[in-house]
Design a protein around this motif. Structure first.
Motif, mmCIF file in Angstrom:
data_model
loop_
_atom_site.group_PDB
_atom_site.id
_atom_site.type_symbol
_atom_site.label_atom_id
_atom_site.label_comp_id
_atom_site.label_asym_id
_atom_site.label_seq_id
_atom_site.Cartn_x
_atom_site.Cartn_y
_atom_site.Cartn_z
ATOM 1 N N PHE A 54 0.847 -1.198 0.000
ATOM 2 C CA PHE A 54 0.000 0.000 0.000
ATOM 3 C C PHE A 54 0.875 1.237 0.000
ATOM 4 O O PHE A 54 1.933 1.249 0.634
ATOM 5 C CB PHE A 54 -0.899 0.008 1.243
ATOM 6 C CG PHE A 54 -1.745 1.239 1.382
ATOM 7 C CD1 PHE A 54 -2.919 1.366 0.660
ATOM 8 C CD2 PHE A 54 -1.357 2.282 2.215
ATOM 9 C CE1 PHE A 54 -3.706 2.512 0.773
ATOM 10 C CE2 PHE A 54 -2.141 3.416 2.346
ATOM 11 C CZ PHE A 54 -3.313 3.540 1.622
ATOM 12 N N CYS A 55 0.430 2.274 -0.704
ATOM 13 C CA CYS A 55 1.127 3.560 -0.702
ATOM 14 C C CYS A 55 0.088 4.662 -0.799
ATOM 15 O O CYS A 55 -0.721 4.673 -1.728
ATOM 16 C CB CYS A 55 2.107 3.644 -1.869
ATOM 17 S SG CYS A 55 3.081 5.151 -1.896
ATOM 18 N N ASP A 56 0.096 5.594 0.181
ATOM 19 C CA ASP A 56 -0.845 6.713 0.134
ATOM 20 C C ASP A 56 -0.128 7.968 -0.359
ATOM 21 O O ASP A 56 1.047 7.939 -0.735
ATOM 22 C CB ASP A 56 -1.533 6.920 1.481
ATOM 23 C CG ASP A 56 -0.635 7.512 2.562
ATOM 24 O OD1 ASP A 56 0.531 7.855 2.282
ATOM 25 O OD2 ASP A 56 -1.116 7.649 3.702
ATOM 26 N N SER A 57 -0.830 9.094 -0.356
ATOM 27 C CA SER A 57 -0.277 10.334 -0.897
ATOM 28 C C SER A 57 0.932 10.826 -0.113
ATOM 29 O O SER A 57 1.838 11.438 -0.698
ATOM 30 C CB SER A 57 -1.354 11.416 -0.934
ATOM 31 O OG SER A 57 -1.835 11.694 0.375
ATOM 32 N N THR A 58 0.989 10.557 1.173
ATOM 33 C CA THR A 58 2.145 10.962 1.963
ATOM 34 C C THR A 58 3.379 10.183 1.516
ATOM 35 O O THR A 58 4.473 10.736 1.382
ATOM 36 C CB THR A 58 1.900 10.736 3.467
ATOM 37 O OG1 THR A 58 0.662 11.357 3.821
ATOM 38 C CG2 THR A 58 3.004 11.318 4.302
ATOM 39 N N GLY A 59 3.209 8.900 1.267
ATOM 40 C CA GLY A 59 4.308 8.083 0.766
ATOM 41 C C GLY A 59 4.758 8.533 -0.606
ATOM 42 O O GLY A 59 5.960 8.591 -0.894
ATOM 43 N N ILE A 60 3.809 8.876 -1.451
ATOM 44 C CA ILE A 60 4.142 9.369 -2.786
ATOM 45 C C ILE A 60 4.953 10.659 -2.678
ATOM 46 O O ILE A 60 5.966 10.828 -3.363
ATOM 47 C CB ILE A 60 2.870 9.563 -3.619
ATOM 48 C CG1 ILE A 60 2.307 8.183 -3.993
ATOM 49 C CG2 ILE A 60 3.131 10.416 -4.855
ATOM 50 C CD1 ILE A 60 0.926 8.195 -4.575
ATOM 51 N N ARG A 88 -1.028 1.277 -10.171
ATOM 52 C CA ARG A 88 -2.204 2.075 -10.551
ATOM 53 C C ARG A 88 -2.216 3.398 -9.801
ATOM 54 O O ARG A 88 -2.499 4.452 -10.377
ATOM 55 C CB ARG A 88 -3.481 1.294 -10.293
ATOM 56 C CG ARG A 88 -4.721 2.055 -10.697
ATOM 57 C CD ARG A 88 -5.935 1.137 -10.801
ATOM 58 N NE ARG A 88 -7.166 1.863 -10.986
ATOM 59 C CZ ARG A 88 -7.523 2.469 -12.108
ATOM 60 N NH1 ARG A 88 -6.730 2.459 -13.152
ATOM 61 N NH2 ARG A 88 -8.672 3.102 -12.202
ATOM 62 N N VAL A 89 -1.923 3.381 -8.510
ATOM 63 C CA VAL A 89 -1.854 4.624 -7.733
ATOM 64 C C VAL A 89 -0.794 5.550 -8.330
ATOM 65 O O VAL A 89 -1.026 6.749 -8.510
ATOM 66 C CB VAL A 89 -1.561 4.339 -6.241
ATOM 67 C CG1 VAL A 89 -1.223 5.610 -5.481
ATOM 68 C CG2 VAL A 89 -2.743 3.631 -5.599
ATOM 69 N N LEU A 90 0.377 5.002 -8.645
ATOM 70 C CA LEU A 90 1.448 5.802 -9.235
ATOM 71 C C LEU A 90 1.003 6.410 -10.569
ATOM 72 O O LEU A 90 1.320 7.564 -10.868
ATOM 73 C CB LEU A 90 2.695 4.948 -9.439
ATOM 74 C CG LEU A 90 3.361 4.416 -8.168
ATOM 75 C CD1 LEU A 90 4.479 3.443 -8.537
ATOM 76 C CD2 LEU A 90 3.867 5.534 -7.286
ATOM 77 N N ALA A 91 0.258 5.652 -11.350
ATOM 78 C CA ALA A 91 -0.229 6.152 -12.639
ATOM 79 C C ALA A 91 -1.265 7.254 -12.444
ATOM 80 O O ALA A 91 -1.216 8.286 -13.123
ATOM 81 C CB ALA A 91 -0.822 5.005 -13.460
ATOM 82 N N GLY A 94 0.258 10.506 -11.596
ATOM 83 C CA GLY A 94 1.194 10.993 -12.582
ATOM 84 C C GLY A 94 2.652 10.670 -12.322
ATOM 85 O O GLY A 94 3.533 11.184 -13.012
ATOM 86 N N LEU A 95 2.935 9.813 -11.345
ATOM 87 C CA LEU A 95 4.332 9.494 -11.047
ATOM 88 C C LEU A 95 5.005 8.668 -12.130
ATOM 89 O O LEU A 95 6.209 8.763 -12.308
ATOM 90 C CB LEU A 95 4.453 8.769 -9.709
ATOM 91 C CG LEU A 95 4.660 9.630 -8.486
ATOM 92 C CD1 LEU A 95 5.088 8.793 -7.301
ATOM 93 C CD2 LEU A 95 5.644 10.741 -8.710
ATOM 94 N N LEU A 96 4.236 7.872 -12.842
ATOM 95 C CA LEU A 96 4.848 7.082 -13.907
ATOM 96 C C LEU A 96 5.410 7.999 -14.991
ATOM 97 O O LEU A 96 6.344 7.630 -15.698
ATOM 98 C CB LEU A 96 3.852 6.092 -14.508
ATOM 99 C CG LEU A 96 3.380 4.979 -13.583
ATOM 100 C CD1 LEU A 96 2.427 4.040 -14.323
ATOM 101 C CD2 LEU A 96 4.533 4.204 -12.987
ATOM 102 N N ASP A 97 4.848 9.208 -15.100
ATOM 103 C CA ASP A 97 5.366 10.185 -16.047
ATOM 104 C C ASP A 97 6.471 11.039 -15.423
ATOM 105 O O ASP A 97 7.282 11.612 -16.134
ATOM 106 C CB ASP A 97 4.238 11.112 -16.535
ATOM 107 C CG ASP A 97 3.165 10.364 -17.292
ATOM 108 O OD1 ASP A 97 3.504 9.397 -18.000
ATOM 109 O OD2 ASP A 97 1.989 10.743 -17.170
#
Length: 121
Positions: A54-60, A88-91, A94-97
């Motif tokens: 799991f990864c939330d916005s704080t982790g991102i 999917r969360v990363l996508a 926009g982190l995948l970009d």
């Protein structure tokens, strides 16, 4: 579930493997760890997400700051092996970009374009 962090820093790039959940409660632990690595001169880093559930916005946000710090010092941060939920969360955010995310640590180590994670939203 608690966040586990294990780093192999005798390689270039260094590899940090995460297990468990990266969230508001555990992100400061990761932020401190990543800051310690950069303070020790580790500017090239792969973060292995294969066992991150799991990864939330704080982790991102923690990953984005770590990436920016490494870029400012001439290095990089590459993500590797996210499960489909984390990918999917990363996508979605926009982190995948924003910076490379690879299907495996080996692909990340070699910056193998064929090994980039692609998520169709």
């Amino acid at each position: 579930m608690e966040l586990g962090i294990a780093t192999v820093d005798d390689t270039d790039p260094a590899i940090t493997a995460l297990t468990g959940e990266l969230d508001i409660a555990s992100a400061p632990k990761l932020e401190d760890h990543l800051r310690d690595l950069i303070d020790a001169g580790c500017t090239r880093l792969i973060v292995d997400l294969s066992d991150l559930s799991f990864c939330d916005s704080t982790g991102i946000g923690t990953l984005v700051r770590a990436n920016n710090e490494r870029l400012s010092r001439g290095g990089y941060l590459r993500l590797a092996a996210p499960n489909r939920h984390v990918a999917r969360v990363l996508a979605v955010v926009g982190l995948l970009d924003a910076f490379p995310t690879y299907r495996s640590v080996d692909a990340a180590r070699h910056a193998d374009v064929a090994g980039l994670v692609v998520v169709r939203l």
